[in-house]
Design a protein around this motif. Structure first.
Motif, PDB file in Angstrom:
ATOM      1  N   ILE A  12     -24.930  18.001  -0.669  1.00 35.42           N
ATOM      2  CA  ILE A  12     -23.846  18.815  -0.119  1.00 35.42           C
ATOM      3  C   ILE A  12     -24.443  19.792   0.897  1.00 35.42           C
ATOM      4  N   SER A  34     -22.177  17.202   9.345  1.00 38.19           N
ATOM      5  CA  SER A  34     -21.992  16.440   8.109  1.00 38.19           C
ATOM      6  C   SER A  34     -20.737  15.576   8.157  1.00 38.19           C
ATOM      7  N   TRP A  38     -23.653  11.876   7.825  1.00 40.06           N
ATOM      8  CA  TRP A  38     -24.325  12.623   6.778  1.00 40.06           C
ATOM      9  C   TRP A  38     -25.757  13.039   7.154  1.00 40.06           C
ATOM     10  N   GLY A  41     -26.455  16.247   9.212  1.00 41.58           N
ATOM     11  CA  GLY A  41     -26.150  17.418   8.397  1.00 41.58           C
ATOM     12  C   GLY A  41     -27.277  17.758   7.439  1.00 41.58           C
ATOM     13  N   VAL A  42     -27.901  16.732   6.872  1.00 38.32           N
ATOM     14  CA  VAL A  42     -29.023  16.942   5.953  1.00 38.32           C
ATOM     15  C   VAL A  42     -30.223  17.504   6.707  1.00 38.32           C
TER      16      VAL A  42
END
Length: 52
Positions: A12, A34, A38, A41-42
């Motif tokens: 998250i 994100s 994904w 964003g990480v």
């Protein structure tokens, strides 16, 4: 960097950035990254949370 931060960064990313930096430009950037995909964003979450 704690284990909890690493886990949040992986699963998250926006929540992790929010807990470390608050509701600001870093959070919004991470949320957009994100939502687009994904992995960016990480990466951004690890970058933001590793700054001291």
């Amino acid at each position: 960097m704690s284990i909890l931060t690493i886990i949040l960064n992986l699963f998250i990313p926006p929540l992790s950035v929010f807990l470390n930096k608050g509701l600001g430009k870093d959070f919004l950037i991470n949320l957009i990254l994100s939502l687009i995909f994904w992995l960016p964003g990480v990466i951004h979450a690890f970058y933001v949370t590793s700054e001291r």
